[in-house]
Design an enzyme around this catalytic site. Structure first.
Site, PDB file in Angstrom:
ATOM      1  N   ALA A  29       0.808  -1.221   0.000  1.00 52.23           N
ATOM      2  CA  ALA A  29       0.000   0.000   0.000  1.00 52.23           C
ATOM      3  C   ALA A  29       0.835   1.263   0.000  1.00 52.23           C
ATOM      4  O   ALA A  29       0.416   2.297  -0.527  1.00 52.23           O
ATOM      5  CB  ALA A  29      -0.938  -0.002   1.209  1.00 52.23           C
ATOM      6  N   PHE A  63      -5.559   0.638   3.720  1.00 54.69           N
ATOM      7  CA  PHE A  63      -6.673  -0.105   4.284  1.00 54.69           C
ATOM      8  C   PHE A  63      -6.402  -0.538   5.725  1.00 54.69           C
ATOM      9  O   PHE A  63      -7.243  -0.408   6.593  1.00 54.69           O
ATOM     10  CB  PHE A  63      -6.962  -1.360   3.434  1.00 54.69           C
ATOM     11  CG  PHE A  63      -7.638  -1.066   2.138  1.00 54.69           C
ATOM     12  CD1 PHE A  63      -9.017  -1.136   2.016  1.00 54.69           C
ATOM     13  CD2 PHE A  63      -6.906  -0.725   1.016  1.00 54.69           C
ATOM     14  CE1 PHE A  63      -9.652  -0.869   0.821  1.00 54.69           C
ATOM     15  CE2 PHE A  63      -7.520  -0.451  -0.191  1.00 54.69           C
ATOM     16  CZ  PHE A  63      -8.903  -0.526  -0.295  1.00 54.69           C
ATOM     17  N   GLN A 110       0.602  -6.466  -3.755  1.00 52.00           N
ATOM     18  CA  GLN A 110      -0.532  -6.692  -2.865  1.00 52.00           C
ATOM     19  C   GLN A 110      -1.645  -5.693  -3.145  1.00 52.00           C
ATOM     20  O   GLN A 110      -2.715  -5.785  -2.550  1.00 52.00           O
ATOM     21  CB  GLN A 110      -0.079  -6.557  -1.410  1.00 52.00           C
ATOM     22  CG  GLN A 110       0.967  -7.570  -0.981  1.00 52.00           C
ATOM     23  CD  GLN A 110       1.548  -7.252   0.384  1.00 52.00           C
ATOM     24  OE1 GLN A 110       2.441  -6.428   0.503  1.00 52.00           O
ATOM     25  NE2 GLN A 110       1.026  -7.896   1.414  1.00 52.00           N
ATOM     26  N   HIS A 157      -3.605 -10.115  -4.541  1.00 51.51           N
ATOM     27  CA  HIS A 157      -4.914  -9.860  -3.948  1.00 51.51           C
ATOM     28  C   HIS A 157      -5.954  -9.474  -4.988  1.00 51.51           C
ATOM     29  O   HIS A 157      -7.026  -8.967  -4.643  1.00 51.51           O
ATOM     30  CB  HIS A 157      -4.797  -8.780  -2.876  1.00 51.51           C
ATOM     31  CG  HIS A 157      -3.927  -9.186  -1.728  1.00 51.51           C
ATOM     32  ND1 HIS A 157      -3.423  -8.288  -0.807  1.00 51.51           N
ATOM     33  CD2 HIS A 157      -3.454 -10.411  -1.350  1.00 51.51           C
ATOM     34  CE1 HIS A 157      -2.682  -8.935   0.082  1.00 51.51           C
ATOM     35  NE2 HIS A 157      -2.674 -10.216  -0.234  1.00 51.51           N
ATOM     36  N   CYS A 188     -17.114 -13.160 -12.647  1.00 49.45           N
ATOM     37  CA  CYS A 188     -18.169 -14.058 -12.188  1.00 49.45           C
ATOM     38  C   CYS A 188     -17.562 -15.137 -11.293  1.00 49.45           C
ATOM     39  O   CYS A 188     -16.573 -15.775 -11.667  1.00 49.45           O
ATOM     40  CB  CYS A 188     -18.881 -14.689 -13.376  1.00 49.45           C
ATOM     41  SG  CYS A 188     -20.122 -15.921 -12.907  1.00 49.45           S
ATOM     42  N   CYS A 201     -18.363 -18.722 -13.456  1.00 45.20           N
ATOM     43  CA  CYS A 201     -17.722 -19.057 -14.734  1.00 45.20           C
ATOM     44  C   CYS A 201     -16.453 -18.262 -15.004  1.00 45.20           C
ATOM     45  O   CYS A 201     -15.726 -18.549 -15.951  1.00 45.20           O
ATOM     46  CB  CYS A 201     -18.697 -18.869 -15.893  1.00 45.20           C
ATOM     47  SG  CYS A 201     -19.112 -17.141 -16.272  1.00 45.20           S
ATOM     48  N   CYS A 218     -24.000 -12.516 -13.403  1.00 44.73           N
ATOM     49  CA  CYS A 218     -23.347 -12.712 -14.697  1.00 44.73           C
ATOM     50  C   CYS A 218     -24.383 -12.867 -15.807  1.00 44.73           C
ATOM     51  O   CYS A 218     -25.347 -13.636 -15.679  1.00 44.73           O
ATOM     52  CB  CYS A 218     -22.456 -13.947 -14.617  1.00 44.73           C
ATOM     53  SG  CYS A 218     -21.623 -14.384 -16.148  1.00 44.73           S
ATOM     54  N   SER A 239       5.583  -2.021   1.703  1.00 45.17           N
ATOM     55  CA  SER A 239       4.819  -3.083   2.358  1.00 45.17           C
ATOM     56  C   SER A 239       5.285  -3.238   3.796  1.00 45.17           C
ATOM     57  O   SER A 239       6.493  -3.280   4.067  1.00 45.17           O
ATOM     58  CB  SER A 239       4.978  -4.412   1.615  1.00 45.17           C
ATOM     59  OG  SER A 239       4.315  -5.454   2.316  1.00 45.17           O
TER      60      SER A 239
END
Length: 254
Positions: free
Chosen positions: A31, A42, A108, A128, A136, A139, A160, A201
């Site tokens: 981040a 976050f 990340q 991440h 979806c 699928c 979807c 990080s």
């Protein structure tokens, strides 16, 4: 161990990365590289999750309310991501990747800034996932976020168009399995690099936090460019505490 707090010395270290074409470099970004582009953190105190707990994957699957909460947050973050621009550190890593010095960039982050800076997709591993589009859960079909906005505003979670499965931003939520292929690529790169760079990080989130340890065990040098101390600082040959965008401000992209 060398600890660098001087911006001049930090910029010289960065410039040397471009000059030394014989070393195979792998980088891990967190981040801290994107906060300097205006994207909020976050996990740190005062970060987004300190006031709004993340939506757990099992809750997303089980509850319409959780799916709508997750989608609402994605649109909020989309606006933040779109305003942000890659900074000098992003651009320097993209240059190193295109020149072949950086063999793999592991991130990340989910903001898409590495792609926008010009990192070739084949040299990028997003541990991440990516929050700039959806996929979806049944699928795997890709879907664009903006195409789902009307549905969410009407109080329904998107599904979807191909199979009717739940659409979710293509990130790894808490409780969701980490992507095996990406983790394998990252681990393999650690075994063959000469230098492992950590940029922005805290190395508190696993399994990503083990990657620099894995690289050192395979005799790679380790350099950590992070404003705060990390749990693996003692393994590093070089630690740089200066802001990343300033550190790479004069990076020689030639």
């Amino acid at each position: 161990m060398t600890i660098i707090t001087s911006l001049t010395e930090a910029q010289e270290f960065a410039a040397q990365l471009a000059r030394d074409r014989d070393r195979r470099i792998v980088a891990l970004t967190g981040a801290g590289i994107s906060t300097e582009s205006g994207i909020p953190d976050f996990r740190s105190p005062g970060g987004i999750w300190s006031t709004r707990a993340p939506v757990q994957y099992q809750d997303f699957l089980a509850f319409e309310e959780s799916r709508l909460e997750d989608w609402t947050r994605r649109f909020e973050m989309q606006a933040v991501f779109q305003k942000a621009e890659p900074n000098a550190a992003h651009l320097a890593l993209a240059f190193l990747a295109r020149s072949g010095v950086l063999t793999l960039l592991i991130t990340q982050n989910v903001d898409g800034l590495h792609q926008r800076s010009g990192v070739p997709q084949e040299q990028l591993v997003e541990l991440h996932g990516n929050a700039t589009f959806a996929s979806c859960l049944s699928c795997g079909r890709r879907a664009e976020l903006d195409d789902q906005r009307t549905v969410v505003e009407a109080g329904e979670s998107p599904v979807c168009a191909a199979c009717g499965g739940f659409l979710k931003a293509a990130v790894i939520n808490f409780g969701q399995q980490m992507p095996e292929e990406e983790m394998e690529r990252a681990a393999e790169a650690c075994q063959s690099c000469d230098l492992f760079l950590v940029l922005g990080s805290s190395l508190l989130v696993h399994p990503a936090a083990q990657l620099p340890v894995h690289a050192v065990r395979h005799r790679a040098d380790l350099a950590i460019l992070n404003r705060e101390a990390t749990p693996v600082d003692e393994l590093a040959e070089t630690i740089i505490r200066t802001p990343l965008a300033e550190t790479f401000a004069n990076f020689p992209m030639i």
